[in-house]
Design an enzyme around this catalytic site. Structure first.
Site, PDB file in Angstrom:
ATOM      1  N   ASN A  64      43.507  38.756  27.989  1.00 36.65           N
ATOM      2  CA  ASN A  64      42.114  38.635  28.394  1.00 36.65           C
ATOM      3  C   ASN A  64      41.202  38.626  27.172  1.00 36.65           C
ATOM      4  OD1 ASN A  64      42.431  38.629  31.270  1.00 36.65           O
ATOM      5  ND2 ASN A  64      42.968  40.813  31.156  1.00 36.65           N
ATOM      6  N   CYS A  73      48.316  34.717  35.581  1.00 37.44           N
ATOM      7  CA  CYS A  73      47.079  33.932  35.508  1.00 37.44           C
ATOM      8  C   CYS A  73      47.320  32.598  36.204  1.00 37.44           C
ATOM      9  CB  CYS A  73      46.687  33.712  34.051  1.00 37.44           C
ATOM     10  SG  CYS A  73      45.221  32.684  33.874  1.00 37.44           S
ATOM     11  N   HIS A 166      44.324  42.933  42.461  1.00 40.22           N
ATOM     12  CA  HIS A 166      43.069  42.369  42.988  1.00 40.22           C
ATOM     13  C   HIS A 166      42.516  43.262  44.085  1.00 40.22           C
ATOM     14  CE1 HIS A 166      43.534  38.499  40.918  1.00 40.22           C
ATOM     15  NE2 HIS A 166      44.828  38.748  41.054  1.00 40.22           N
ATOM     16  N   GLU A 215      36.498  39.325  36.605  1.00 42.94           N
ATOM     17  CA  GLU A 215      37.884  39.510  36.152  1.00 42.94           C
ATOM     18  C   GLU A 215      38.047  40.732  35.263  1.00 42.94           C
ATOM     19  OE1 GLU A 215      40.433  36.521  34.569  1.00 42.94           O
ATOM     20  OE2 GLU A 215      39.439  34.952  35.714  1.00 42.94           O
ATOM     21  N   ARG A 216      39.123  41.439  35.523  1.00 44.80           N
ATOM     22  CA  ARG A 216      39.519  42.537  34.636  1.00 44.80           C
ATOM     23  C   ARG A 216      39.651  41.991  33.203  1.00 44.80           C
ATOM     24  NH1 ARG A 216      45.505  45.221  35.253  1.00 44.80           N
ATOM     25  NH2 ARG A 216      46.090  43.056  34.913  1.00 44.80           N
ATOM     26  N   CYS A 224      39.406  32.027  39.305  1.00 43.76           N
ATOM     27  CA  CYS A 224      40.580  32.886  39.078  1.00 43.76           C
ATOM     28  C   CYS A 224      41.642  32.467  40.087  1.00 43.76           C
ATOM     29  CB  CYS A 224      40.202  34.354  39.254  1.00 43.76           C
ATOM     30  SG  CYS A 224      41.591  35.477  39.046  1.00 43.76           S
ATOM     31  N   GLY A 225      42.730  31.904  39.597  1.00 43.79           N
ATOM     32  CA  GLY A 225      43.777  31.372  40.490  1.00 43.79           C
ATOM     33  C   GLY A 225      44.486  32.468  41.263  1.00 43.79           C
ATOM     34  N   THR A 226      44.887  33.538  40.561  1.00 43.76           N
ATOM     35  CA  THR A 226      45.555  34.634  41.272  1.00 43.76           C
ATOM     36  C   THR A 226      44.565  35.289  42.234  1.00 43.76           C
ATOM     37  OG1 THR A 226      45.088  36.055  39.362  1.00 43.76           O
ATOM     38  CG2 THR A 226      47.331  35.165  39.539  1.00 43.76           C
ATOM     39  N   GLY A 227      43.276  35.309  41.839  1.00 43.23           N
ATOM     40  CA  GLY A 227      42.240  35.877  42.707  1.00 43.23           C
ATOM     41  C   GLY A 227      42.082  35.067  43.985  1.00 43.23           C
TER      42      GLY A 227
HETATM   43  N1  LIG Z   1      41.982  38.932  34.267  1.00 44.00           N
HETATM   44  C1  LIG Z   1      43.289  38.828  34.856  1.00 44.00           C
HETATM   45  C2  LIG Z   1      44.142  37.783  34.184  1.00 44.00           C
HETATM   46  C3  LIG Z   1      43.621  36.362  34.311  1.00 44.00           C
HETATM   47  C4  LIG Z   1      43.634  35.808  35.738  1.00 44.00           C
HETATM   48  C5  LIG Z   1      43.255  34.360  35.761  1.00 44.00           C
HETATM   49  N2  LIG Z   1      41.971  33.982  35.344  1.00 44.00           N
HETATM   50  C6  LIG Z   1      43.758  33.579  36.957  1.00 44.00           C
HETATM   51  O1  LIG Z   1      43.409  32.385  37.051  1.00 44.00           O
HETATM   52  O2  LIG Z   1      44.557  34.084  37.735  1.00 44.00           O
HETATM   53  C7  LIG Z   1      44.006  40.179  34.809  1.00 44.00           C
HETATM   54  O3  LIG Z   1      43.706  41.005  33.934  1.00 44.00           O
HETATM   55  O4  LIG Z   1      44.865  40.417  35.652  1.00 44.00           O
END
Ligand SMILES: N[C@@H](CCC[C@H](N)C(=O)O)C(=O)O
Length: 287
Positions: A64, A73, A166, A215-216, A224-227
């Protein structure tokens, strides 16, 4: 150091190809902070390394903006898949990618010029147990609509791990989501021992939602894809969306298409773009 700057829906990272560049492990956090600086670096939400793996075709590591290493990510994975295919690291359209949060599988969709605009990633199975997120103070086996007190006020959150943590909050109007007021407070809340990514969701219909993220380790980002994956899982768990049906997620930087399949795997489909390539001079190399 040779670098490529790429983005997935405005979530921008500096990518370094570790097949060619040798970086010192102890310098990675400070390198991430340096390159992310918009004034004295390149400007990005963080640093991503693409390297060899013993358990997959490639390995992705993500740092990050604040130098902390994250476990996954989603936007970065689509960029890594595009980079790997277009730069000949992988010769087929399917690849496995190792992350600290587990292995995932990406499929690139080449256009008539063999360029990749769209990538699908099987993000694996979301983890829902409180200790897997991790989040404390929860007696249930899943964290759905759980009460959390932030700055003297009570909110409801649904927590999901996509390899990274999340906390999802449903709001009535995305434009009024307390992104910068609540985001940093939830990120560092004592109930999240590893901190957390914070998402605000306005449900439009069972297959459409608006999304904003704090984002953390990076703060407000365009996407944020995982988000987005966690948001769709949270939406299904709260009976706002359906398992097996694709959901269009409107992020600040554009749209992602997410399906929580009946086999429990999450599919993410979306674009990735290359912005520029260049040579970065570390601060100590400058005069
Ligand atoms: N900030 C996240 C890592 C990055 C996530 C990303 N932007 C995505 O697209 O998923 C973390 O610290 O977990």
């Amino acid at each position: 150091m040779k670098f490529t700057k790429m983005h997935g829906l405005g979530n921008q990272y500096i990518f370094v190809n570790e097949f060619e560049e040798v970086l010192k492990e102890e310098e990675l956090p400070s390198l991430a902070i340096e390159v992310a600086d918009i004034f004295t670096g390149i400007g990005s939400d963080g640093l991503i390394l693409i390297g060899p793996s013993h358990v997959a075709d490639l390995r992705m590591r993500i740092f990050n903006k604040d130098g902390s290493e994250a476990k996954n990510c989603g936007n970065g994975l689509r960029c890594v898949a595009k980079y790997a295919y277009e730069n000949g690291l992988i010769t087929t359209g399917n690849m496995s990618i190792e992350t600290l949060g587990g292995n995932v599988h990406a499929t690139v969709h080449p256009d008539s010029n063999n360029k990749i605009e769209l990538i699908t990633v099987d993000m694996g199975i979301p983890r829902l147990k409180p200790e897997e997120v991790p989040v404390t103070g929860v007696s249930e086996t899943k964290v759905i609509g759980e009460k959390i007190e932030v700055a003297g006020q009570e909110y409801e959150m649904t927590a999901v791990s996509m390899g990274n943590p999340h906390a999802v909050f449903f709001v009535n109007d995305i434009e009024k989501a307390p992104l910068t007021a609540l985001g940093p407070k939830v990120e560092k809340h004592k109930r999240f021992p590893e901190s957390v990514n914070v998402e605000f969701i306005e449900v439009v219909s069972r297959d459409e939602m608006h999304f904003r993220v704090w984002e953390r380790g990076s703060g407000v980002t365009q996407a944020c894809g995982t988000g987005a994956c966690a948001a769709v899982v949270a939406s299904v768990l709260n009976d706002f969306s359906d398992k097996g049906e694709e959901v269009c997620v409107h992020l600040a930087g554009g749209d992602l298409y997410i399906t929580w399949n009946v086999n429990d795997h999450i599919w993410m489909k979306g674009p990735a773009e290359t912005i520029c390539e260049g040579t970065y001079f570390r601060k100590q190399e400058r005069n």
